[in-house]
Enzyme design. Structure first.
Site, PDB file in Angstrom:
ATOM      1  N   ARG A  90     148.345  35.629  14.602  1.00 26.74           N
ATOM      2  CA  ARG A  90     147.965  35.995  13.219  1.00 26.74           C
ATOM      3  C   ARG A  90     148.800  35.233  12.186  1.00 26.74           C
ATOM      4  NH1 ARG A  90     150.792  41.832  12.209  1.00 26.74           N
ATOM      5  NH2 ARG A  90     152.184  41.800  13.989  1.00 26.74           N
ATOM      6  N   SER A 127     149.595  42.857   7.633  1.00 26.49           N
ATOM      7  CA  SER A 127     149.219  42.745   9.048  1.00 26.49           C
ATOM      8  C   SER A 127     148.463  41.448   9.323  1.00 26.49           C
ATOM      9  CB  SER A 127     148.331  43.917   9.462  1.00 26.49           C
ATOM     10  OG  SER A 127     149.031  45.128   9.361  1.00 26.49           O
ATOM     11  N   GLU A 145     135.418  48.030   4.377  1.00 30.53           N
ATOM     12  CA  GLU A 145     135.088  46.767   5.037  1.00 30.53           C
ATOM     13  C   GLU A 145     133.633  46.354   4.813  1.00 30.53           C
ATOM     14  OE1 GLU A 145     136.545  49.413   6.444  1.00 30.53           O
ATOM     15  OE2 GLU A 145     138.587  48.716   6.772  1.00 30.53           O
ATOM     16  N   PHE A 191     137.389  46.415  12.750  1.00 33.54           N
ATOM     17  CA  PHE A 191     136.787  46.668  11.441  1.00 33.54           C
ATOM     18  C   PHE A 191     136.100  45.410  10.886  1.00 33.54           C
ATOM     19  CE2 PHE A 191     140.921  49.179  11.496  1.00 33.54           C
ATOM     20  CZ  PHE A 191     140.367  50.176  12.281  1.00 33.54           C
ATOM     21  N   HIS A 245     144.480  41.506  15.539  1.00 32.31           N
ATOM     22  CA  HIS A 245     144.691  42.682  16.398  1.00 32.31           C
ATOM     23  C   HIS A 245     143.524  42.894  17.364  1.00 32.31           C
ATOM     24  CE1 HIS A 245     147.721  43.149  13.352  1.00 32.31           C
ATOM     25  NE2 HIS A 245     148.158  44.304  13.806  1.00 32.31           N
ATOM     26  N   ASP A 260     148.543  51.420  19.206  1.00 32.71           N
ATOM     27  CA  ASP A 260     147.539  52.106  18.383  1.00 32.71           C
ATOM     28  C   ASP A 260     146.395  52.659  19.235  1.00 32.71           C
ATOM     29  OD1 ASP A 260     148.604  52.099  15.858  1.00 32.71           O
ATOM     30  OD2 ASP A 260     147.656  50.235  15.234  1.00 32.71           O
TER      31      ASP A 260
END
Ligand code: TPP
Ligand code: MG
Lengths: 316, 281
Positions: A12, A39, A60, A85, A111, A119
């Site tokens: 990322r 993030s 989103e 998402f 992610h 998570d």
């Protein structure tokens, strides 16, 4: 291609650096985020180009629509949120307003997969490559490390059309060359071999390279090819390799259904039938745990690639 | 009615659980959890009619609770355990491999107390409304409760549900918004100012109440008042002011503690501020 790990870095962050560079070089690049700026590593872009950064809030579906709209007028929107998402949450918005309408939106998704870790399954999407690959006209890319993610981010701005760019959360080996040229749809051969073709994408490329070393000690010559672009798939490279090795392992951090392995199987069924083994999640959801624990539990580790290669060879 | 001092003691212990649970895996969401402690303790130890020892999915004849902002699982798990749904010792497995206490609540692992997965925001109000309508179909006059984050309600689905609830007169639901003014990227005013929150819900046809979510007497009084408003043709929304990170001074009021774990030193400092009133797990 040469490879040596220069240490661990998250993919990322490669996206974040690539986006910043794009911001500096292309005034039409705009960025949209749904309350995950840190993030997604989009904060550097936000800071340097506040007028071209759009904080959408936790919405989103709205973000995908706004991105589609911004292309009308020549902007090149990069949307950023978690992979779940970015896809499942907003599938119809992408389908109708972006893919079917042929909009130049870059859907950038962090992610992805099990390596999101603690998570848990609500966030660990393992179906995104399949969903995106099914959309006509969608380009689907899953780079393997920091350097490649940065290169891919920069490259997709030059491609006119919708793109799904998938990357991850944890720090992993950064082993491809910095500032590499990135050609959409062009597979990269890391190791040439004759006994088995291992086609890997994303975080599983490094696992495949490690597996090839173990296989070598066992006297097995594995060819390791990085399929960073799942669509359009480099059919030529796949067929050429399998013509030589006559058996296949596909490796991906995704469901077996719908992912890279499926895409490869389709090509081979039509052009060069060969035994294939799948290193992928087998029709289950993920769970909480550390990335490495999860890769082991769900059969996506180096040892699993080794075992799959041996099975594939035995079936020749 | 429960003894207020006793409830306050439980709150202190739940706050200890929260910081310890998030510290162990170095992962999770302490900020919203700490802020909603009084809310959960009031619901599970006083307000709701429920049966912790014999959890059933359908919960017939029981009040139901739905956590829509699933990331504040630590506070929910602590309160579920301490009210008897599962052993308190299991709190030590939070977010670890093979646990029933997943990072975000799930039914998949069979944890008693959870009736639907949450974590992907914005979905819980719809589910709660469905459960409330099922209660009506079953002639079950219990109440459905739900909790939502103030950032979470930026999701469009919340407003689809809001419109539906009033239009269909779903008057056996008491929903609450954790109005802490914070989300991940900053304050809600920084990310996406939501204007007059109460006016929005009133305009959508809800009966709107307000409470200070960190004052347990007020939380209980407001819930009891809300109960008297059920069955009158209108859904009920409580706008609950809380402090993110409430109870741990260095976590209070900042979005920075939305989703990070305290380190060893911070854990020690936090625990010094929180009295152990029941035994630590
Ligand atoms: C659909 C969806 N989008 C984004 C996220 C990532 N996310 C998790 S919590 C959060 C912020 C939520 O803010 P709020 O509801 O106010 O909760 P608080 O921070 O106050 O606990 C975000 C964006 C998510 N879980 N689900
Ligand atoms: Mg909030």
């Amino acid at each position: 291609m040469q490879y040596t790990s220069s240490g661990d870095k998250d993919t990322r962050s490669g996206f974040g650096e690539g986006l910043l560079e794009l911001g500096r070089n292309n005034p039409n690049v705009v960025a949209l985020c749904a309350d995950l700026t840190g993030s997604l590593k989009m904060d550097a872009f936000e800071k340097e180009f506040p007028e071209r950064f759009f904080q959408i809030g936790i919405a989103e579906a709205n973000m995908m629509g706004i991105a589609a709209g911004m292309t009308i007028g020549g902007k090149i929107p990069f949307t950023g949120t978690f992979a779940n998402f970015s896809t499942g949450r907003v599938y119809d918005q992408i389908r109708q307003s972006i893919a079917y309408s042929g909009k130049n939106v870059k859907i950038c998704a962090s992610h992805a997969g099990l390596t999101l870790g603690e998570d848990g399954a609500t966030h660990q999407i393992l179906e995104d490559l399949g969903m995106m690959r099914m959309l006509p006209g969608m380009t689907v890319i899953n780079p393997c490390d920091f350097n490649q993610t940065k290169a891919a981010t920069i490259a997709i701005a030059k491609h006119n059309g919708p793109v799904y760019l998938r990357f991850g959360r944890p720090k992993v080996a950064n082993f491809t060359t910095p500032n590499q040229p990135f050609e959409i749809g062009k597979a990269i051969t890391f190791i040439e071999g004759t006994d088995v073709s291992i086609f890997a994408t994303g975080h599983l490329v490094w696992k495949a390279l490690q597996a090839a070393e173990i296989l070598k000690e066992k006297g097995i010559s594995a060819e390791v090819i990085n399929i960073h672009t799942i669509k359009p798939l480099d059919e030529e490279a796949i067929v050429k390799s399998v013509a030589k090795t006559r058996c296949v392992v596909s490796a991906e951090e995704h469901q077996r259904n719908g992912g890279l392995g499926d895409a490869i199987a389709q090509v081979l069924a039509m052009k060069m039938p060969a035994p294939q083994e799948f290193v992928a999640v087998n029709d289950s959801f993920g769970e909480s745990g550390t990335p490495e624990q999860l890769l082991t539990k769900y059969g996506l580790d180096t040892a699993d690639v080794v075992a799959a290669a041996e099975r594939a060879i035995a079936r020749k | 009615m429960a003894n207020i001092d006793n409830l306050k003691d439980i709150c202190a212990q739940v706050r200890r659980d929260i910081v310890r649970m998030v510290h162990a895996p170095q992962s999770g969401h302490p900020g919203g959890s700490l802020g909603c402690t009084e809310f959960f303790v009031a619901l599970y130890f006083d307000i709701m009619k429920h049966n912790p020892q014999n959890f059933t999915m359908d919960g017939k004849g029981e009040d139901l609770f739905f956590l829509s902002n699933g990331h504040i699982s630590p506070v929910w798990y602590s309160v579920l355990a301490r009210s008897g749904y599962f052993p308190v010792s299991e709190l030590s497995t939070f977010r670890m491999i093979n646990t029933r206490l997943q990072g975000h609540p799930t039914t998949h692992e069979g944890l008693p107390g959870v009736r639907v997965a949450s974590g992907s925001l914005g979905q819980g109000l719809s589910v709660a409304l469905g459960a409330a309508q099922a209660k009506k179909l079953n002639n079950d006059n219990s109440i459905v409760y739900s909790l939502h984050g103030d950032g979470e309600i930026q999701e469009g689905q919340i407003w689809e549900a809001a419109m539906y609830a009033a239009a269909k007169k779903v008057d056996n639901i008491i929903s609450t918004i954790d109005y802490n003014g914070q989300q991940i990227d900053g304050s809600t005013d920084h990310v996406l100012p939501m204007g007059d929150m109460a006016a929005k819900w009133v305009a959508f046809g809800w009966n709107v109440l307000h409470m200070d979510g960190n004052n347990i007497e007020e939380v209980i009084a407001t819930f009891n008042h809300a109960k008297t408003l059920t069955g009158k043709g209108q859904p009920i929304m409580i706008i609950m002011k809380t402090g993110m990170g409430k109870g741990v001074d260095f976590m209070e009021g900042s979005h920075k503690w939305h989703g990070i774990a305290p380190n060893d030193e911070q854990l020690k400092a936090a625990l010094e501020q929180l009295q152990s009133t029941q035994a630590d797990y």
